[in-house]
Design a protein around this motif. Structure first.
Motif: not given
Length: 308
Positions: A260-261, A256, A207-208, A227, A210, A63
């Motif tokens: 990222q998780s 994702i 996710y995010h 998120e 990104s 990250d």
């Protein structure tokens, strides 16, 4: 004795001349010592300055918001002539510490050897003001601009100008490298657009932010975020709300980044029957992404796989 002295002097002068010549040649070949904050800018630097010594502070499996100012990073920055970073406060949590501890005046200011990609273009999602309640947001705009090919070409031109300012003796080499990269890059853009045409109008949960620039370029809509707020891991209640959104049946996939998780994405995928696409966030994010060109190819190919 005199003959021997003259002979020795002659040999000494020749050796000195050879050493000086080799020294100049080595300096010319060595080029700049470059510290890249992220692998995408290490890859861009390699395109524009193939003779430079290039070090990437992070990998695509890290990250870039969360980096430790390790002694090895401090040592590398201490040696740098040029530091290339995304900017827009992406590195605000760790770059100032590296600058302070390395005590390298060359990369302390953008007036010298510090280069921020985000300052060369118009970023998306700029905010007039931010506060802590908003989560991990960037007032200067989204910093993940390397997935916009037009903006990246503008960054390449500005970076070349910076390299020439720092290393004017190699101006012609930098200009030739930029011309080569620009020609190949501009030829690749319409090919990417044609390949990605089936993705236009697609909707994803991601996710995010990104891949904000990638989605914007390809005409993909991110309808929801894993998120609840930027930088905040997904809660059970938030995932439940995403499941309701996914059940509307118009979402292509859950996306994702490589660092990222997958936990929240897998939970949602299991219940919604949507595929999880792990896109490479940067060069090295998967086996296919070995440079900027193959990074784009891989990201587009993975998105297209959800259409099959």
């Amino acid at each position: 004795m005199r003959t021997n002295s003259k002979l020795s002097l002659s040999k000494g002068l020749k050796a000195l001349t050879l050493a000086l010549t080799l020294g100049v040649a080595n300096n010319a070949v060595a080029g700049l010592n470059i510290f890249a904050c992220e692998p995408e800018y290490a890859a861009l630097a390699k395109e524009l300055a193939p003779d430079a010594k290039i070090y990437s502070a992070t990998t695509a499996l890290q990250d870039p918001h969360q980096v430790q100012a390790r002694p090895s990073l401090i040592a590398k920055m201490r040696q740098a002539d040029l530091a290339i970073c995304a900017g827009a406060d992406l590195e605000v949590g760790w770059l100032p510490m590296l600058q302070m501890k390395s005590a390298n005046a060359k990369v302390r200011s953008t007036d010298q050897g510090l280069f921020f990609a985000a300052e060369q273009i118009e970023t998306l999602d700029q905010l007039a003001s931010v506060d802590r309640s908003m989560g991990d947001v960037h007032a200067k705009g989204n910093p993940h601009l390397h997935f916009d090919p037009v903006r990246m070409l503008d960054v390449a031109k500005a970076l070349t100008a910076k390299m020439i300012a720092l290393d004017p003796d190699a101006k012609s080499e930098y200009e030739a490298a930029l011309a080569s990269f620009s020609k190949r890059w501009q030829a690749a853009i319409p090919n990417w657009q044609a390949k990605a045409k089936p993705l236009q109008g697609s909707k994803v949960i991601a996710y995010h932010s990104s891949f904000r620039y990638l989605f914007n370029w390809l005409g993909i809509e991110q309808v929801a975020d894993l998120e609840p707020k930027p930088g905040i891991p997904p809660s059970s209640s938030h995932l439940a709300s995403l499941l309701n959104r996914a059940k509307q049946g118009d979402v292509l996939a859950i996306v994702i980044a490589s660092y990222q998780s997958e936990r929240g994405a897998d939970w949602l995928a299991e219940r919604s029957k949507l595929p999880v696409l792990v896109l490479p966030m940067s060069v090295g994010g998967n086996d296919q992404s070995v440079d900027l060109f193959s990074l784009y190819d891989s990201a587009i190919d993975l998105l297209l796989s959800a259409k099959q």
